[in-house]
Design a protein around this motif. Structure first.
Motif, mmCIF file in Angstrom:
data_model
loop_
_atom_site.group_PDB
_atom_site.id
_atom_site.type_symbol
_atom_site.label_atom_id
_atom_site.label_comp_id
_atom_site.label_asym_id
_atom_site.label_seq_id
_atom_site.Cartn_x
_atom_site.Cartn_y
_atom_site.Cartn_z
ATOM 1 N N GLY A 317 90.217 89.689 57.744
ATOM 2 C CA GLY A 317 89.944 90.977 57.121
ATOM 3 C C GLY A 317 89.086 91.911 57.951
ATOM 4 N N PRO A 318 87.913 91.461 58.425
ATOM 5 C CA PRO A 318 87.048 92.373 59.192
ATOM 6 C C PRO A 318 87.725 92.949 60.429
ATOM 7 C CG PRO A 318 85.823 90.431 58.489
ATOM 8 C CD PRO A 318 87.263 90.168 58.160
ATOM 9 N N SER A 319 88.416 92.101 61.208
ATOM 10 C CA SER A 319 89.087 92.624 62.401
ATOM 11 C C SER A 319 90.311 93.452 62.029
ATOM 12 C CB SER A 319 89.493 91.470 63.329
ATOM 13 O OG SER A 319 90.381 90.578 62.678
ATOM 14 N N GLY A 320 90.971 93.096 60.911
ATOM 15 C CA GLY A 320 92.140 93.849 60.475
ATOM 16 C C GLY A 320 91.813 95.284 60.111
ATOM 17 N N ILE A 321 90.618 95.524 59.601
ATOM 18 C CA ILE A 321 90.195 96.894 59.277
ATOM 19 C C ILE A 321 90.232 97.763 60.527
ATOM 20 C CG2 ILE A 321 88.230 98.298 58.536
ATOM 21 C CD1 ILE A 321 87.458 95.995 56.679
ATOM 22 N N PHE A 322 89.960 97.143 61.674
ATOM 23 C CA PHE A 322 89.945 97.883 62.938
ATOM 24 C C PHE A 322 91.215 97.632 63.754
ATOM 25 C CE2 PHE A 322 85.546 97.258 61.666
ATOM 26 C CZ PHE A 322 85.042 98.547 61.764
ATOM 27 N N ASN A 323 92.291 97.203 63.060
ATOM 28 C CA ASN A 323 93.634 97.099 63.648
ATOM 29 C C ASN A 323 93.764 96.006 64.701
ATOM 30 O OD1 ASN A 323 94.375 99.357 62.048
ATOM 31 N ND2 ASN A 323 93.485 100.710 63.590
ATOM 32 N N VAL A 324 92.978 94.950 64.574
ATOM 33 C CA VAL A 324 93.120 93.760 65.405
ATOM 34 C C VAL A 324 93.609 92.648 64.493
ATOM 35 C CG1 VAL A 324 91.944 92.074 66.870
ATOM 36 C CG2 VAL A 324 91.274 94.489 66.957
ATOM 37 N N ASN A 325 94.857 92.211 64.687
ATOM 38 C CA ASN A 325 95.422 91.275 63.707
ATOM 39 C C ASN A 325 95.994 90.000 64.306
ATOM 40 O OD1 ASN A 325 97.689 92.464 64.890
ATOM 41 N ND2 ASN A 325 98.854 92.519 62.984
ATOM 42 N N GLU A 326 95.547 89.617 65.514
ATOM 43 C CA GLU A 326 95.970 88.326 66.055
ATOM 44 C C GLU A 326 95.637 87.154 65.131
ATOM 45 O OE1 GLU A 326 96.205 90.881 69.680
ATOM 46 O OE2 GLU A 326 94.907 90.725 67.928
ATOM 47 N N PRO A 327 94.479 87.173 64.427
ATOM 48 C CA PRO A 327 94.222 86.060 63.498
ATOM 49 C C PRO A 327 95.302 85.891 62.441
ATOM 50 C CG PRO A 327 92.195 87.272 63.897
ATOM 51 C CD PRO A 327 93.294 88.068 64.552
ATOM 52 N N VAL A 328 95.882 86.999 61.983
ATOM 53 C CA VAL A 328 96.949 86.914 60.982
ATOM 54 C C VAL A 328 98.251 86.452 61.622
ATOM 55 C CG1 VAL A 328 98.251 88.175 59.228
ATOM 56 C CG2 VAL A 328 95.866 88.760 59.674
ATOM 57 N N ILE A 329 98.578 87.036 62.776
ATOM 58 C CA ILE A 329 99.836 86.714 63.432
ATOM 59 C C ILE A 329 99.924 85.233 63.771
ATOM 60 C CG2 ILE A 329 101.173 87.072 65.553
ATOM 61 C CD1 ILE A 329 100.329 89.998 65.483
ATOM 62 N N PHE A 330 98.809 84.669 64.262
ATOM 63 C CA PHE A 330 98.844 83.275 64.682
ATOM 64 C C PHE A 330 98.251 82.327 63.645
ATOM 65 C CE2 PHE A 330 98.509 85.747 68.702
ATOM 66 C CZ PHE A 330 99.772 85.445 69.180
ATOM 67 N N GLY A 331 97.622 82.869 62.610
ATOM 68 C CA GLY A 331 96.987 82.013 61.618
ATOM 69 C C GLY A 331 97.761 81.872 60.331
ATOM 70 N N LEU A 332 98.540 82.887 59.946
ATOM 71 C CA LEU A 332 99.287 82.784 58.681
ATOM 72 C C LEU A 332 100.282 81.639 58.704
ATOM 73 C CD1 LEU A 332 99.572 84.080 55.890
ATOM 74 C CD2 LEU A 332 101.269 85.629 56.879
ATOM 75 N N PRO A 333 101.084 81.330 59.689
ATOM 76 C CA PRO A 333 101.337 82.182 60.843
ATOM 77 C C PRO A 333 102.540 83.082 60.593
ATOM 78 C CG PRO A 333 102.369 80.062 61.182
ATOM 79 C CD PRO A 333 101.741 80.003 59.814
ATOM 80 N N ILE A 334 102.683 84.103 61.440
ATOM 81 C CA ILE A 334 103.877 84.925 61.450
ATOM 82 C C ILE A 334 104.821 84.459 62.546
ATOM 83 C CG2 ILE A 334 104.711 87.250 61.999
ATOM 84 C CD1 ILE A 334 102.242 88.302 60.430
ATOM 85 N N VAL A 335 104.251 84.011 63.662
ATOM 86 C CA VAL A 335 105.053 83.528 64.779
ATOM 87 C C VAL A 335 105.899 82.330 64.352
ATOM 88 C CG1 VAL A 335 104.955 82.477 67.069
ATOM 89 C CG2 VAL A 335 103.431 84.363 66.498
#
Length: 425
Positions: A317-335
């Motif tokens: 969430g904190p990094s996503g507010i500033f448009n950094v979303n690697e944690p989501v891409i590799f953590g959800l994961p999306i890849v």
């Protein structure tokens, strides 16, 4: 909605089960998990180092010193994240077969480094950082797969050195891996030499040429933009940095269109272009990063029961507010996750088309050509990019709503799967 969820589950879950049982995809996913803590660490410091408008608050010297002090945090993690993923994939590939996993990781890394050009601006013996990060990810993934398989093949064929009893186990394992590691690295060295006699010169050049040539035929306008957005999402789904690949072709076009709008804006004239660099950065990427995942995190906070998803939302969430979303891409994961492929690809394409239409009929203002820092939070970025027009922020709100509608059933489906797995532990 329940019936739709049942249909999605009936169609996608069997596919997901097959893909989840595929050893290559499993190793790929687990390899990214190895890199995830480093990715999150680097993402946090990217945000801190690039806080919006900090360069206007501090003096030029102070701002440069500030960024130089924090720069190594991301340079040593995000900038070379490909290395960690490669090690993770090689490790997991060999671990699956019950082999010495650590040698799978190092042989994958060594093979990749052998293929990597070691010249920067005419200086030999220097490895370009870009080749070790997201830009070199595709070559790294394929190299890790092949290197791990070759290593295991040599081990299975018993190309090993047997040490006598009484030799320490660490020494014995090292010598038993010597020949398989050496043969594998030699194979990649031969591959590098062979490519040096071709017009491509390196494996990396070959891959980028094959990927980029189809893109060069594309121009500006909505059809080309939709294709560009689609390709960005598809590349990211397979673990490739879609923006680096696609933007290398489209950025010159988008920046030129951006400059035309800025000149018209300064002169008080009608803005000529809809699609510009800020169209992409503000109304697509600027809403949580590639794929507009800020809305995904917000929905997870409200609807998810899975502990894994809720913890990811807290971290991302904190990094996503500033448009950094690697944690989501590799953590959800999306890849390589088939359960999110549809919304991941569909949402940005719909948003791009809706935004284009809204601007073409005058509902929303066109980008004014003002370059807004990419870490500027949503709503503020829309307001600034359209020449301080509140309707730019309104357009972003509408886009976030579209993302939420597209993603909602898939978040529920993913949450149901993760929650069920957690209940069985």
């Amino acid at each position: 909605m329940n019936r739709f969820m049942e249909i999605l589950e009936d169609v996608l879950m069997p596919i997901a089960d097959k893909l989840n049982n595929n050893r290559y995809l499993t190793a790929l996913r687990n390899g990214f998990m190895v890199a995830l803590p480093l990715i999150i660490f680097g993402s946090i410091f990217v945000v801190i180092a690039n806080l919006p408008f900090l360069d206007r608050i501090l003096s030029e010297e102070a701002y440069t010193a500030y960024q130089n002090a924090l720069g190594p945090a991301s340079a040593a993690t995000l900038s070379i994240m490909g290395l960690f993923v490669i090690i993770g994939i090689g490790y997991k590939m060999v671990e699956q077969r019950g082999g010495e996993a650590i040698y799978g990781g190092v042989v994958a890394l060594g093979s990749f480094l052998i293929l990597t050009p070691q010249v920067v601006e005419g200086v030999a013996g220097v490895i370009p950082t870009a080749a070790l990060g997201a830009e070199g990810m595709f070559v790294g993934i394929i190299t890790a797969f092949i290197a791990a398989e070759l290593y295991q093949w040599f081990v299975r064929k018993d190309f090993t050195i047997k040490m006598p009893e009484g030799v320490p186990s660490a020494v014995s394992r090292s010598f038993s891996s010597l020949i398989p590691v050496s043969f594998t690295l030699t194979a990649f060295l031969v591959l590098r030499v062979l490519f040096s006699f071709t017009g491509f010169e390196t494996v990396q050049n070959f891959v980028y040429t094959i990927i980029q040539q189809p893109l060069t035929a594309l121009g500006s306008g909505l059809p080309a933009t939709l294709i560009a957005v689609l390709l960005i999402q598809v590349f990211w789904f397979f673990g490739l940095h879609g923006q680096i690949i696609v933007n290398s072709i489209f950025d010159p076009i988008w920046y030129a269109l951006n400059d035309q709008n800025f000149s018209a804006f300064q002169a008080g004239e009608e803005l000529p272009n809809i699609v510009t660099k800020q169209f992409i950065d503000t109304f697509l990427v600027g809403m949580g990063g590639t794929g507009m995942t800020l809305m995904v995190l917000i929905m997870i906070f409200f609807v998810a029961k899975s502990r894994q998803m809720r913890e990811l939302a807290k971290l991302g969430g904190p990094s996503g507010i500033f448009n950094v979303n690697e944690p989501v891409i590799f953590g959800l994961p999306i890849v390589m996750n088939p359960l999110v492929l549809i919304p991941w690809i569909l949402a940005p394409v719909i948003v791009a088309a809706v935004t284009y239409f809204a601007m073409s009929v005058g509902f929303a203002p066109r980008p004014a050509g003002v370059i807004v820092p990419w870490t500027t939070p949503v709503l503020l970025s829309g307001y600034l990019a359209t020449g301080n027009n509140i309707m730019g922020a309104v357009m972003q709100l509408i886009n976030m709503g579209i993302v939420g509608l597209v993603w909602f059933p898939f978040i529920k489906l993913l949450d149901r799967q993760y929650y069920g797995e957690e209940q069985t532990i």
